[in-house]
Design an enzyme around this catalytic site. Sequence first.
Site, PDB file in Angstrom:
ATOM      1  N   CYS A  53      89.292  42.502 -29.069  1.00  0.00           N
ATOM      2  CA  CYS A  53      89.233  41.511 -29.931  1.00  0.00           C
ATOM      3  C   CYS A  53      87.765  41.017 -30.235  1.00  0.00           C
ATOM      4  O   CYS A  53      86.988  41.952 -30.927  1.00  0.00           O
ATOM      5  CB  CYS A  53      90.107  40.422 -29.438  1.00  0.00           C
ATOM      6  SG  CYS A  53      90.463  39.193 -30.805  1.00  0.00           S
ATOM      7  N   HIS A  87      94.612  42.682 -28.039  1.00  0.00           N
ATOM      8  CA  HIS A  87      94.402  42.449 -26.452  1.00  0.00           C
ATOM      9  C   HIS A  87      95.299  43.386 -25.475  1.00  0.00           C
ATOM     10  O   HIS A  87      96.393  42.816 -24.961  1.00  0.00           O
ATOM     11  CB  HIS A  87      94.648  40.976 -26.340  1.00  0.00           C
ATOM     12  CG  HIS A  87      93.885  40.038 -26.963  1.00  0.00           C
ATOM     13  ND1 HIS A  87      92.602  39.595 -26.130  1.00  0.00           N
ATOM     14  CD2 HIS A  87      93.866  39.418 -28.294  1.00  0.00           C
ATOM     15  CE1 HIS A  87      91.966  38.838 -27.064  1.00  0.00           C
ATOM     16  NE2 HIS A  87      92.546  38.720 -28.056  1.00  0.00           N
ATOM     17  N   GLU A 103      94.672  43.871 -22.769  1.00  0.00           N
ATOM     18  CA  GLU A 103      94.452  43.496 -21.251  1.00  0.00           C
ATOM     19  C   GLU A 103      95.499  42.392 -20.626  1.00  0.00           C
ATOM     20  O   GLU A 103      95.340  41.973 -19.679  1.00  0.00           O
ATOM     21  CB  GLU A 103      92.939  42.958 -21.140  1.00  0.00           C
ATOM     22  CG  GLU A 103      92.696  41.528 -21.540  1.00  0.00           C
ATOM     23  CD  GLU A 103      92.600  41.325 -22.805  1.00  0.00           C
ATOM     24  OE1 GLU A 103      92.324  40.213 -23.569  1.00  0.00           O
ATOM     25  OE2 GLU A 103      92.674  42.403 -23.811  1.00  0.00           O
TER      26      GLU A 103
END
Length: 235
Positions: free
Chosen positions: A87, A175, A177
């Site tokens: 991001c 994202h 993660e």
Amino acid sequence: MTDIVILTHIDYCHPGHLARVLDEAQLDFSVLRVDLGELDGLDLDRPKAVAIMGGPMSVNDPLPWLQTEVAALQHFIRRDIPMIGHCLGGQLLAKALGAQIHKMPYTESGWQTLERTPAAAQSPWLSHLPEQFDIFQWHGDTFMLPDGAQPLLRNPWCENQAFAWGDKILALQGHPEMTEELVRQWLGDWSHLLDPSEPSQQSLDTMLSNLQQRVRDLNRTAEGFYRHWLAMMAA
């Protein structure tokens, strides 16, 4: 300082599942808060792999530490070390490579479906993924493509969802993660900023529906990115 460095910009945009992957691989890593000056004094010739996480600020904000970070990323680019941006991190990589970042007319949020671009057919970054897959999103800015970049992913809300540059750089708008805990934290703290009447944004109920399975699928997506990133470190 370790050979793997993760750059962060606020407490609630931490490495998430990336930290789990590194822990399970028994790899040491350092997490630095760039906004708190922790990049200052780092030996930029030491890291062998760098990950850049997200944050609520814009790359275009007049913050001196953002300029410091972009300069550090440009040094890492010259060193040809593996880097992966999430991001804001992807936007910082784009800026370091000379591309423009601009505000979109809307926010893209929630579990959004991405598809490969025609140029992505042989990309090793995507070898573990189907033609379409979901990733968690929350952004109002987007990057243009740097000169020489390979566009990898797109969707109707954001034409440039990911690019590769050279063999060792991956910039992502989403994202990968995210963990279940992190999704719940973000939605608990910041859902008042969202407008589910906008077609590019999902409702809170939609984002939380089947969350455990969605996160498991996202973890597998992330692990493929991270495996290739780490393989490039060893190459």
